[in-house]
Structure formats: C-alpha cells, structure tokens
Write a protein that holds these residues in place. Structure first.
Motif, PDB file in Angstrom:
ATOM      1  N   UNK A   1       0.815  -1.216   0.000  1.00  0.00           N
ATOM      2  CA  UNK A   1       0.000   0.000   0.000  1.00  0.00           C
ATOM      3  C   UNK A   1       0.850   1.268   0.000  1.00  0.00           C
ATOM      4  N   UNK A   2       1.963   1.199   0.721  1.00  0.00           N
ATOM      5  CA  UNK A   2       2.850   2.355   0.795  1.00  0.00           C
ATOM      6  C   UNK A   2       3.408   2.695  -0.586  1.00  0.00           C
ATOM      7  N   UNK A   3       3.863   1.670  -1.303  1.00  0.00           N
ATOM      8  CA  UNK A   3       4.387   1.889  -2.658  1.00  0.00           C
ATOM      9  C   UNK A   3       3.311   2.455  -3.579  1.00  0.00           C
ATOM     10  N   UNK A   4       2.094   1.936  -3.461  1.00  0.00           N
ATOM     11  CA  UNK A   4       0.996   2.402  -4.317  1.00  0.00           C
ATOM     12  C   UNK A   4       0.699   3.874  -4.093  1.00  0.00           C
ATOM     13  N   UNK A   5       0.805   4.337  -2.844  1.00  0.00           N
ATOM     14  CA  UNK A   5       0.369   5.689  -2.512  1.00  0.00           C
ATOM     15  C   UNK A   5       1.503   6.711  -2.435  1.00  0.00           C
ATOM     16  N   UNK A   6       2.741   6.260  -2.241  1.00  0.00           N
ATOM     17  CA  UNK A   6       3.854   7.216  -2.130  1.00  0.00           C
ATOM     18  C   UNK A   6       4.956   6.974  -3.148  1.00  0.00           C
TER      19      UNK A   6
END
Length: 320
Positions: free
Chosen positions: A245-250
């Motif tokens: 999720x972190x990669x997807x959003x940042x």
C-alpha cells in the motif's frame, strides 16, 4: 591564446553570461600573460538580457574559430534554437571544439543532439524537465558539473564557477586555476555536489489516502527507533500489506520514506542548532553517528559537518 566564445542568445541569463567572461579573464600564466581570449557572440548584434540589452561584437562565425564554446542559459531554454545555431555548434564539435553549457543552457546544448548518449547535468529544479524533453541524455541532478571530455555541463548559478575553474585547471594546471579561484573569491574545489542545495520538501503525504495518518505519525516520531513491524502495527496491518500500500500511494517504501524524513530533520538541526553530530544522530533516530553520516551523505551529497558550514543560520551557542 585559447579562444573562448560565449554564445549569447535572446533572453540570456545575465549571471550565466558574465561568469565565464569574468572567470576566464581572471586567469594569468606564471609570467603574467592572459591565456584566454574571450569573444561574446550572438545571432544578431543586440541581445535581450531581461533588465538590459547586450551588444555582442561577434557573430556565429566566431564559433568556428573558438577552442571552447560556452552556452549560457536563457529564461525559456525550451524555445527552438535560432536558425544556424545548431548547425554551427555541430560543425564546431566535429572539428574537436570543446563545448560547455551553464545551468539551463544544457537544454540548448541537448537540442543540438550532441548530448545524446552522454551524461549531463543542469539546475536541479530543471533536471526532470531536461530528462523528459531529451530522453537520450542521462541527466544527473546531484553534481555541480559533468565533464565528458569534449562536452561539459554545469548545474545552476555558482556551479558555473566550479566548471570554469575545472576547465582552467585542465588547460593550464592547478596554479593558474588557483589564482583565478582566489580572484573570484571561490574555493578551487567545493565539498559535495548539487544535492546539498536541493530543497527536500516534506515527504509526500497525499491528502485523503489511507496512508495519511501513518505518514503524519512517522514524521512526528522520526527520531524513534522504528522498524517495519512497528510501522505495520501502527497501521493495523501486516508488513507485507503495508509495503504494498505504501508503494501504491507514495512510490517508495516505508523505511526509505522514514530515512528521508530523518535527513530533513537533521538538516534543520544542523542549520539552526549547535548540537554535535552525535546528538543529532540520536535525535533523528539513526542509532549511531556512522549510520547518520552514511545516510546523510547518500541523500544530501555531502557530510553533516560540511553541510553545517555551508548552511548554518545561527552563530554557535545560539542554538537550543
């Protein structure tokens, strides 16, 4: 004498134009002779330099006679080159002439095709645009200048001085370059690269995303010894799901984001306090001074102490 032709196009940036003229003019050989002949040239006789106009005494024919050609930046470097400029530069390059650009002059240089397949730099704020407009050029936004042998490019503003002094040293040795550096009130070599001048904004915390509360908490607690499991627990999810999720959003990983937040905090402390490096390493969560120095240099391009010397805002003793 070594002839340097400085090509001034309309909307030339005055600082970019003046730096090579003054720096090469400061050079003196051991017997006092001037080793460089400077020729300012243009497509037309008069050049728009924003607040004033410049009368250039030479035309494009001066490029064919030059040993070195300098391309200062312009206020809109994405404008097409005037007729005859690209051809004159390519012809000079084919004859072995050294060509160098200053700041966003790299856009003008790249427009000729001469930088295709080459490594180059420009002002850090324009690096992404240069890379997008000229994908065949490998753009390095972290360095003060790039020397590919025949072709050179420099970063913004004062980096032009670094590049010009480097060329003088290559032409006539360190003693001549050191004299020009002293006359310019400039160190012959500076610590670090352009990365230390890049403004690292607050690491992205996209409003309205599910990561926003965690990102805010991470920045507020960047000084703590946090692991990926700690962050996952705070987010109420597994480490694997958090990473995804972190990669997807940042666009990056949680730990890389955290390291950047810590470096930003360290920069602020180095600028505004007199705290020793060991204390700042502890305050920013790096664990040890060695880890702090390694991560700081990787992001900023110079050591914490060198950064403090360059950017300290308050006299020692006034920090808290």
């Amino acid at each position: 004498m070594h002839t340097v032709a400085v090509l001034a196009l309309d909307q030339v940036i005055p600082f970019d134009l003046s730096v090579p003229v003054d720096t090469f003019n400061w050079a003196r050989l051991p017997d006092g002779r001037t080793p460089y002949r400077i020729k300012v040239c243009s497509v037309a006789g008069e050049v728009d330099a924003g607040a004033f106009a410049v009368r250039a005494p030479h035309g494009l024919e001066a490029l064919a006679e030059a040993d070195t050609i300098i391309l200062p930046g312009t206020t809109d470097p994405t404008r097409p080159l005037p007729p005859g400029v690209a051809g004159a530069l390519r012809e000079a390059a084919a004859n072995g002439t050294r060509i160098a650009s200053i700041c966003v002059g790299a856009f003008l240089f790249a427009a000729t095709g001469l930088l295709d397949g080459q490594r180059a730099t420009t002002h850090w704020n324009a690096a992404a645009d240069l890379a997008a407009l000229h994908p065949a050029v490998t753009v390095d936004p972290d360095v003060l200048y790039v020397d590919n042998g025949q072709f050179l490019t420099s970063a913004g503003a004062a980096a032009a001085l670094d590049m010009c002094l480097h060329m003088i040293r290559s032409d006539y040795g360190s003693a001549v370059a050191a004299h020009a550096a002293r006359m310019s009130v400039m160190p012959l070599e500076r610590e670090g690269g352009q990365a230390q001048f890049i403004v690292h904004d607050r690491p992205p915390a996209p409003a309205g995303t599910t990561m926003e509360p965690l990102l805010t908490w991470m920045e507020e607690n960047a000084g703590r010894d946090l692991t990926l499991d700690d962050l996952a627990t705070r987010a109420g999810t597994s480490a694997r799901t958090l990473n995804r999720r972190f990669r997807e959003q940042t666009g990056t990983t949680p730990l890389r984001w955290l390291h950047l937040a810590r470096v930003r905090k360290a920069q602020h402390l180095l600028e505004s306090t007199s705290h020793p490096v060991e204390r700042i390493a502890a305050q920013t969560g790096f664990g040890s001074p060695t880890a702090f120095r390694d991560h700081f240099k990787r992001v900023v391009g110079t050591s914490p102490q060198a950064y403090r010397r360059a950017f300290r805002r308050a006299p020692v003793g006034q920090g808290s």
